[in-house]
Design a protein around this motif. Structure first.
Motif, PDB file in Angstrom:
ATOM      1  N   PHE A   1       0.835  -1.205   0.000  1.00  0.00           N
ATOM      2  CA  PHE A   1       0.000   0.000   0.000  1.00  0.00           C
ATOM      3  C   PHE A   1       0.867   1.252   0.000  1.00  0.00           C
ATOM      4  CE2 PHE A   1      -2.297   3.344   2.349  1.00  0.00           C
ATOM      5  CZ  PHE A   1      -3.435   3.448   1.576  1.00  0.00           C
TER       6      PHE A   1
ATOM      7  N   ARG B   1       0.857   3.945  -2.924  1.00  0.00           N
ATOM      8  CA  ARG B   1       0.305   5.247  -2.544  1.00  0.00           C
ATOM      9  C   ARG B   1       1.328   6.358  -2.756  1.00  0.00           C
ATOM     10  NH1 ARG B   1      -3.478   8.611  -1.131  1.00  0.00           N
ATOM     11  NH2 ARG B   1      -4.184   8.932   1.004  1.00  0.00           N
TER      12      ARG B   1
ATOM     13  N   HIS C   1       1.244   5.546   6.629  1.00  0.00           N
ATOM     14  CA  HIS C   1       0.322   5.017   5.625  1.00  0.00           C
ATOM     15  C   HIS C   1      -0.215   3.642   6.010  1.00  0.00           C
ATOM     16  CE1 HIS C   1       0.587   8.260   2.759  1.00  0.00           C
ATOM     17  NE2 HIS C   1       1.899   8.292   2.898  1.00  0.00           N
TER      18      HIS C   1
ATOM     19  N   GLU D   1      -2.973   4.455   8.181  1.00  0.00           N
ATOM     20  CA  GLU D   1      -4.069   5.021   7.391  1.00  0.00           C
ATOM     21  C   GLU D   1      -4.987   3.926   6.858  1.00  0.00           C
ATOM     22  OE1 GLU D   1      -4.402   8.165   3.724  1.00  0.00           O
ATOM     23  OE2 GLU D   1      -2.975   6.511   3.460  1.00  0.00           O
ATOM     24  N   ILE D   2      -4.435   2.922   6.195  1.00  0.00           N
ATOM     25  CA  ILE D   2      -5.291   1.899   5.597  1.00  0.00           C
ATOM     26  C   ILE D   2      -5.884   0.978   6.658  1.00  0.00           C
ATOM     27  CG2 ILE D   2      -3.383   0.292   5.111  1.00  0.00           C
ATOM     28  CD1 ILE D   2      -6.564   0.964   2.976  1.00  0.00           C
TER      29      ILE D   2
ATOM     30  N   ILE E   1      -9.329   5.785  -1.264  1.00  0.00           N
ATOM     31  CA  ILE E   1      -9.154   6.319   0.086  1.00  0.00           C
ATOM     32  C   ILE E   1     -10.143   7.443   0.356  1.00  0.00           C
ATOM     33  CG2 ILE E   1      -7.552   7.575   1.587  1.00  0.00           C
ATOM     34  CD1 ILE E   1      -7.036   4.560   1.343  1.00  0.00           C
TER      35      ILE E   1
ATOM     36  N   LEU F   1      -9.645  -2.757  -4.240  1.00  0.00           N
ATOM     37  CA  LEU F   1      -8.356  -2.842  -3.550  1.00  0.00           C
ATOM     38  C   LEU F   1      -7.620  -4.151  -3.798  1.00  0.00           C
ATOM     39  CD1 LEU F   1      -9.263  -1.206  -0.122  1.00  0.00           C
ATOM     40  CD2 LEU F   1      -7.521  -0.374  -1.715  1.00  0.00           C
TER      41      LEU F   1
END
Length: 559
Positions: free
Chosen positions: A364, A368, A387, A390-391, A462, A505
């Motif tokens: 990711f 990203r 990050h 974040e996910i 996102i 995803l």
């Protein structure tokens, strides 16, 4: 382009034949079959195993894997052929083995296995792992050599110029520079040291293909991405004459490689050998015009554009074979804005990163942050942590929140609705905004992937997850202050967000996406991009599960 669900066949493109070699004019078409009937063929660079894999190798693998996986869900009936492997010949390998006191074959066996292990650990879905030391590859390389020789495109001459052992590459005077900080000249492109070399070797008439290559890149705007590489190549072809390419080295200097057919005193140049691997991977020479060729995408690093955009296409033109449709030349990962180097001690270990943060978190982060391919990006454990959080928060915690027992009990207390029935209602406020964004997501992701904008595709996903999390917090379906009917609307909408984003995803974080779709009870047949349209798929029995690998504790002092 390649990634729309319905892909139209591209009109064949023919190159004008102005060479003084009339034999070349026959079948010199660069027609590229991109119809849905042709299997999708994607390749990574063939990695050079003179040392352990690093983050840059993982970046190439993940990038190619994202496009391979996306094609599988965009066109589920289309075969995907995905090649990676190791380039195991050359002076650099020979020298590395000598320094360790072992035979080159022993070194290659050990290091090639590490690259195979890297792919397995990173959940790379390649269908072929090919080593250039395999017998089938030698057969293909010898066939190419003999084919070019038969057309008088290979001749014996003398080479005097600069050679880089590190790059396994010959350079002209215009391609090297003398830096005040270096005792030896270096390549302008890579910064690698070069040394003067004068030797008798075989040469390929690369100069004969200059006009045809210029014609091809001028008329094919999607041939190289990002476009800046193509523009620079076109300018080079306009401004500088192509020199014939040295394609062998005396065997007393280079013994670790494929001997020149008919002349055991010479070994084939490593790049001539390595570039043929993309043909070997589809069964060449037995399948010279097989259904798999040409590659739809070749993922490479920006430092090897010249080899894949000049040398390989010239060889293909000489054999009357179509050229690759698109070279995707990605930028590099740096550390503290400096090139990763063992001597500096700033090389990031991909295995350690995946063991620490988890495979999907690393994938990711790479997509990203590095998914626009134009500029070098800095590898940062702090940014990776950010990050990864974040996910995990936007997807993992969102799933756990909406599937809590408290919400499910409140939803069960009112007459049951399906999501399709919910669509008949008018949703306003944050829920209406979420539904509007969700309706556009499938097309937005497909559009971004068509344009090679992997980072933008993830941004779109996102954004929807952020809006959905905000709407969930706004509605607070777990609270007695929120009517059960409102809780049901929030619940059904959130499940649809998870279903659609879970499908989208899959190319990026395949394990977490699979866990999510399994937990939602989404049928296997409804995990393609067609089903990513709002209301197009179904959710079955929902089970609460953990979507991501646990993060390993980092010892004090960092890694």
């Amino acid at each position: 382009m390649l990634f729309c669900r319905k892909i139209l066949t591209r009109t064949p493109i023919y190159i004008s034949c102005r060479s003084r070699l009339p034999a070349l004019c026959q079948f010199l078409s660069t027609a590229t079959d991109t119809s849905a009937s042709k299997p999708f063929y994607i390749t990574t660079p063939i990695f050079y195993p003179n040392a352990a894999p690093h983050i840059g190798h993982l970046y190439s693998l993940v990038t190619a894997d994202i496009f391979a996986r996306f094609t599988r869900i965009a066109e589920p009936d289309r075969l995907v052929h995905f090649l990676t492997g190791t380039d195991e010949h050359g002076l650099k390998i020979q020298k590395a083995a000598k320094d360790r006191g072992i035979e080159p074959a022993v070194l290659c066996d050990a290091l090639s296995e590490q690259f195979r292990r890297l792919g397995n650990r990173a959940n790379i879905s390649n269908t072929v792992f090919l080593r250039t030391t395999e017998a089938r590859h030698r057969e293909a390389v010898e066939h190419v050599w003999r084919t070019l020789t038969a057309q008088d495109l290979i001749y014996k001459g003398t080479y005097s110029g600069w050679y880089s052992i590190s790059d396994e590459c010959f350079y002209t005077d215009s391609q090297i520079t003398h830096l005040p900080s270096s005792l030896t000249p270096v390549s302008i492109e890579t910064g690698s040291a070069v040394e003067w070399s004068s030797e008798s070797n075989y040469k390929f008439r690369l100069s004969s293909f200059q006009e045809r290559l210029l014609d091809y890149y001028t008329t094919n705007p999607k041939s190289i991405y990002p476009s800046a590489h193509r523009e620079r190549l076109i300018q080079t072809l306009k401004d500088e004459p192509l020199d014939d390419l040295s394609i062998s080295r005396p065997r007393e200097r280079l013994s670790w490689g494929i001997p020149v057919p008919g002349d055991m005193s010479h070994t084939m140049y490593v790049w001539f050998d390595a570039l043929t691997v993309y043909l070997t991977g589809v069964g060449f020479p037995a399948e010279q015009q097989g259904s798999l060729w040409p590659p739809n995408i070749q993922v490479i690093g920006k430092d090897i554009v010249r080899f894949h955009a000049l040398y390989l296409p010239a060889m293909l033109l000489a054999m009357g074979m179509p050229l690759s449709h698109t070279l995707l030349a990605h930028a590099h990962w740096t550390a503290q804005q400096r090139k990763m180097s063992k001597s500096i001690g700033n090389v990031a270990d991909p295995f350690d990163a995946m063991d620490t943060w988890g495979v999907d978190a690393v994938r990711f982060y790479m997509a990203r942050v590095g998914g626009r391919f134009r500029d070098d990006v800095d590898w940062s454990p702090e940014q990776l942590e950010k990050h990864a959080d974040e996910i995990r928060s936007l997807l993992g915690n969102f799933f756990l929140r909406i599937t809590s027992r408290t919400i499910q009990k409140r939803v069960a207390s009112v007459p049951q609705l399906t999501f399709i029935q919910l669509l008949d209602q008018s949703l306003d406020g944050p829920n209406g905004d979420v539904l509007s964004s969700l309706r556009n997501l499938k097309g937005r992701v497909e559009q971004c992937m068509e344009k090679f904008e992997v980072g933008d595709a993830l941004d779109a996903i996102i954004l929807v997850l952020r809006e959905a999390n905000g709407a969930l917090t706004h509605t607070a379906p777990w609270s007695i202050q929120s009517p059960p009917e409102a809780a049901q609307v929030s619940y059904l909408l959130s499940l649809e967000v998870l279903r659609v984003t879970g499908i989208c995803l899959q190319p990026f974080i395949p394990e977490a996406a699979r866990n999510l779709l399994d937990a939602l009870g989404v049928p296997k047949a409804e995990r393609n991009m067609d089903a990513a349209a709002v209301g197009k798929g179904s959710v079955g029995e929902v089970k609460g599960v953990k979507l991501f690998e646990g993060k390993r504790e980092i010892a004090s002092g960092g890694q």
